[in-house]
Motif scaffolding. Sequence first.
Motif, PDB file in Angstrom:
ATOM      1  N   GLN A 108       0.851  -1.191   0.000  1.00 13.71           N
ATOM      2  CA  GLN A 108       0.000   0.000   0.000  1.00 13.71           C
ATOM      3  C   GLN A 108       0.884   1.237   0.000  1.00 13.71           C
ATOM      4  OE1 GLN A 108      -2.865   0.742   3.326  1.00 13.71           O
ATOM      5  NE2 GLN A 108      -4.396   0.576   1.695  1.00 13.71           N
ATOM      6  N   ASP A 109       0.571   2.141  -0.909  1.00  9.73           N
ATOM      7  CA  ASP A 109       1.281   3.411  -1.060  1.00  9.73           C
ATOM      8  C   ASP A 109       0.495   4.490  -0.300  1.00  9.73           C
ATOM      9  OD1 ASP A 109       2.851   5.457  -2.038  1.00  9.73           O
ATOM     10  OD2 ASP A 109       2.023   5.414  -4.065  1.00  9.73           O
ATOM     11  N   HIS A 110       1.131   5.614  -0.030  1.00  9.84           N
ATOM     12  CA  HIS A 110       0.467   6.750   0.625  1.00  9.84           C
ATOM     13  C   HIS A 110       0.620   7.938  -0.318  1.00  9.84           C
ATOM     14  CE1 HIS A 110       1.230   3.916   3.810  1.00  9.84           C
ATOM     15  NE2 HIS A 110       0.551   4.627   4.683  1.00  9.84           N
ATOM     16  N   LYS A 111      -0.427   8.224  -1.087  1.00 14.40           N
ATOM     17  CA  LYS A 111      -0.256   9.171  -2.190  1.00 14.40           C
ATOM     18  C   LYS A 111      -0.368  10.635  -1.773  1.00 14.40           C
ATOM     19  CE  LYS A 111      -0.976   6.159  -6.061  1.00 14.40           C
ATOM     20  NZ  LYS A 111      -1.870   4.998  -5.966  1.00 14.40           N
ATOM     21  N   ARG A 112      -1.176  10.928  -0.737  1.00 16.38           N
ATOM     22  CA  ARG A 112      -1.342  12.337  -0.334  1.00 16.38           C
ATOM     23  C   ARG A 112      -0.159  12.772   0.512  1.00 16.38           C
ATOM     24  NH1 ARG A 112      -6.393  14.655  -0.829  1.00 16.38           N
ATOM     25  NH2 ARG A 112      -7.775  13.310  -2.029  1.00 16.38           N
TER      26      ARG A 112
ATOM     27  N   LEU B 121       3.993  -5.695 -14.282  1.00 15.43           N
ATOM     28  CA  LEU B 121       2.643  -5.154 -14.474  1.00 15.43           C
ATOM     29  C   LEU B 121       2.137  -4.787 -13.081  1.00 15.43           C
ATOM     30  CD1 LEU B 121       0.257  -4.447 -16.296  1.00 15.43           C
ATOM     31  CD2 LEU B 121      -0.600  -6.766 -15.951  1.00 15.43           C
ATOM     32  N   TYR B 122       1.939  -3.491 -12.904  1.00 17.39           N
ATOM     33  CA  TYR B 122       1.501  -2.954 -11.610  1.00 17.39           C
ATOM     34  C   TYR B 122       0.014  -2.671 -11.767  1.00 17.39           C
ATOM     35  CZ  TYR B 122       1.224   1.227  -8.414  1.00 17.39           C
ATOM     36  OH  TYR B 122       0.880   2.180  -7.500  1.00 17.39           O
ATOM     37  N   ILE B 123      -0.784  -3.357 -10.966  1.00 18.94           N
ATOM     38  CA  ILE B 123      -2.234  -3.150 -11.054  1.00 18.94           C
ATOM     39  C   ILE B 123      -2.674  -2.417  -9.785  1.00 18.94           C
ATOM     40  CG2 ILE B 123      -4.459  -4.227 -11.514  1.00 18.94           C
ATOM     41  CD1 ILE B 123      -3.047  -6.721 -12.463  1.00 18.94           C
TER      42      ILE B 123
ATOM     43  N   THR C 162       0.999  13.124  -4.382  1.00 18.68           N
ATOM     44  CA  THR C 162       2.449  13.115  -4.608  1.00 18.68           C
ATOM     45  C   THR C 162       2.772  11.867  -5.421  1.00 18.68           C
ATOM     46  OG1 THR C 162       2.956  11.697  -2.724  1.00 18.68           O
ATOM     47  CG2 THR C 162       2.754  14.066  -2.275  1.00 18.68           C
ATOM     48  N   GLY C 163       4.063  11.670  -5.669  1.00 18.38           N
ATOM     49  CA  GLY C 163       4.482  10.409  -6.302  1.00 18.38           C
ATOM     50  C   GLY C 163       4.389   9.242  -5.337  1.00 18.38           C
ATOM     51  N   GLY C 164       4.289   9.528  -4.037  1.00 13.83           N
ATOM     52  CA  GLY C 164       4.216   8.468  -3.013  1.00 13.83           C
ATOM     53  C   GLY C 164       5.049   8.864  -1.802  1.00 13.83           C
TER      54      GLY C 164
ATOM     55  N   ALA D  21       3.192   0.090 -16.071  1.00 17.03           N
ATOM     56  CA  ALA D  21       4.012  -0.885 -16.796  1.00 17.03           C
ATOM     57  C   ALA D  21       5.399  -1.031 -16.188  1.00 17.03           C
ATOM     58  CB  ALA D  21       4.126  -0.449 -18.258  1.00 17.03           C
ATOM     59  N   ARG D  22       5.526  -0.657 -14.915  1.00 16.10           N
ATOM     60  CA  ARG D  22       6.846  -0.643 -14.239  1.00 16.10           C
ATOM     61  C   ARG D  22       6.592  -0.837 -12.752  1.00 16.10           C
ATOM     62  NH1 ARG D  22       5.259   3.700 -11.168  1.00 16.10           N
ATOM     63  NH2 ARG D  22       3.661   4.758 -12.346  1.00 16.10           N
ATOM     64  N   PHE D  23       7.687  -1.018 -12.002  1.00 15.05           N
ATOM     65  CA  PHE D  23       7.542  -1.120 -10.545  1.00 15.05           C
ATOM     66  C   PHE D  23       7.040   0.208  -9.993  1.00 15.05           C
ATOM     67  CE2 PHE D  23      10.924  -4.476 -10.795  1.00 15.05           C
ATOM     68  CZ  PHE D  23      10.210  -5.484 -10.147  1.00 15.05           C
ATOM     69  N   GLY D  24       6.199   0.157  -8.971  1.00 18.10           N
ATOM     70  CA  GLY D  24       5.796   1.367  -8.274  1.00 18.10           C
ATOM     71  C   GLY D  24       6.974   1.941  -7.507  1.00 18.10           C
ATOM     72  N   ASP D  25       6.926   3.238  -7.307  1.00 22.00           N
ATOM     73  CA  ASP D  25       7.928   3.931  -6.500  1.00 22.00           C
ATOM     74  C   ASP D  25       7.150   4.740  -5.478  1.00 22.00           C
ATOM     75  OD1 ASP D  25       9.900   5.520  -5.461  1.00 22.00           O
ATOM     76  OD2 ASP D  25      10.749   6.118  -7.381  1.00 22.00           O
ATOM     77  N   PRO D  26       7.121   4.391  -4.208  1.00 16.62           N
ATOM     78  CA  PRO D  26       8.104   3.602  -3.473  1.00 16.62           C
ATOM     79  C   PRO D  26       7.765   2.126  -3.227  1.00 16.62           C
ATOM     80  CG  PRO D  26       6.762   4.828  -1.918  1.00 16.62           C
ATOM     81  CD  PRO D  26       6.212   5.114  -3.285  1.00 16.62           C
ATOM     82  N   GLU D  27       6.770   1.540  -3.895  1.00 16.11           N
ATOM     83  CA  GLU D  27       6.447   0.144  -3.581  1.00 16.11           C
ATOM     84  C   GLU D  27       7.627  -0.795  -3.869  1.00 16.11           C
ATOM     85  OE1 GLU D  27       4.489   2.263  -5.270  1.00 16.11           O
ATOM     86  OE2 GLU D  27       2.387   1.688  -5.201  1.00 16.11           O
ATOM     87  N   CYS D  28       8.349  -0.511  -4.957  1.00 18.96           N
ATOM     88  CA  CYS D  28       9.491  -1.367  -5.317  1.00 18.96           C
ATOM     89  C   CYS D  28      10.462  -1.523  -4.140  1.00 18.96           C
ATOM     90  CB  CYS D  28      10.209  -0.708  -6.502  1.00 18.96           C
ATOM     91  SG  CYS D  28      11.607  -1.617  -7.121  1.00 18.96           S
TER      92      CYS D  28
HETATM   93  N1  GLY Z   1       3.538   4.714  -6.118  1.00 21.08           N
HETATM   94  C1  GLY Z   1       2.748   5.010  -7.253  1.00 21.08           C
HETATM   95  C2  GLY Z   1       3.417   4.849  -8.534  1.00 21.08           C
HETATM   96  O1  GLY Z   1       4.536   4.405  -8.621  1.00 21.08           O
HETATM   97  O2  GLY Z   1       2.803   5.165  -9.556  1.00 21.08           O
END
Ligand code: GLY
Length: 433
Positions: A217-221, A274-276, A231-233, A292-299
């Motif tokens: 789980q990302d925190h976008k706000r 594949l990031y869903i 934000t980007g995360g 189509a790539r790893f999430g940042d910061p999920e990666c």
């Molecule tokens: N963490 C969201 C993204 O990478 O798009």
Amino acid sequence: MPPPKSLHILILGSGGREHALLNACMASPLTASVAVAPGNAGMVGAASCHALDLDDIPATVALARELRVNFVIVGPDAPLASGVVDALAAAGILAYGPARAGARLEGSKTYAKDFLLRHRIPTAHGEKFADPALALAYLRTRPLPVVVKASGLAAGKGVIIAPTLSDAERAVRALMEERVFGASGDEILIEDFMDGEEASIMLMVSGRRYVMLPPSQDHKRVGDGDTGPNTGGMGAYAPANVVTSDVERRIVSEIIEPTLDALATEGIDYRGTLYIGIMVTRDGPKVVEFNARFGDPECQVLLPLLETDPLQLMHACARGELNPGDVRFKNGATVIITLAATGYPGTPRKGDRIVLPEILPEGTQIIHAGTCRDATGNLVTNGGRVLGAFAHGATLPEAVQRAYALVAQIHFDGMHCRGDIAARQLNRPVPSR
Ligand code: GLY
């Protein structure tokens, strides 16, 4: 599997995700050398860093050739959408990431929505518009809140959740008439709002075969309690137990399997991440978006949970030879807290001196993103998301406690971070996974 120390690798990108990819490559017995382009200050030393405009595909291929690499890992979305993997393949260089046809799932939100609807994969109702007058008229027919999205890439900022009709109208005008994201807003998508909790599902895909990484789980706000602008995360954690075993089964049978079948039916041999983005609603899981790539910061929280070598998996995906049955995960939980520069997510101030601890708390790591060296060699801020404070713990509370202990030892003027990373899960009354 390639022989030990046989991979000469080029990582494309400069953020925290790419620093985590570099760390994974450095820990792999397959790695002979690693270069990054353009990289950041935290990568210097472990890898050679090379200036590169990632939008310049011929220059990227030329650099890969000049460095004589035999494997390229593509971090961000824009080069994938521009066909960097196709161009590298034409030059005989293997790369991790989908070719341009697959990357359209992220590069065009209207294409992705059509794909989802065409294949009856659960998602919100949505309509696309190239004419602002028609978009404005359509808005008046939809329930509120409503979601307005730029179709093209917009650095994670092209999605507006509009609570009122006038907010939605403002969003349409900003995207289509003021063109705040340029051509990315020439076509827009207007979607019904989905109520629920979001989770990130990251797959490493090789055609019909895939490895599903633990849900995160990302925190976008930008602000605590999910307040303030997107934000980007600002942080992430894994595993995220909003994805219960039951929800996971439904994600696999109702979303992942149909998506990979549909890609194959449409002649797309998808190889890469594949990031869903999933919304867990009362009616079950639904697709928010594809990346189509790893999430940042999920990666940054997912790669360290792999017991199996992530580089081996990326290379197997790129070759079309992934064997998902072999993949093993570590126990415990991981968390990352983004340390952002003053001004972020607007224009960040750059050049603030960064002070890092000499000894890191147990289980922690500093991930660099927007950092560089100034003329006198000092480590300074060089972007909005500056650093990530990462921790692994036996439990999520332990990981969170360790990560915040690391945050307390890092300083730069204007530094801000969220104080509630993972709080949603920590406060959930009964763990359901
Ligand atoms: N963490 C969201 C993204 O990478 O798009």
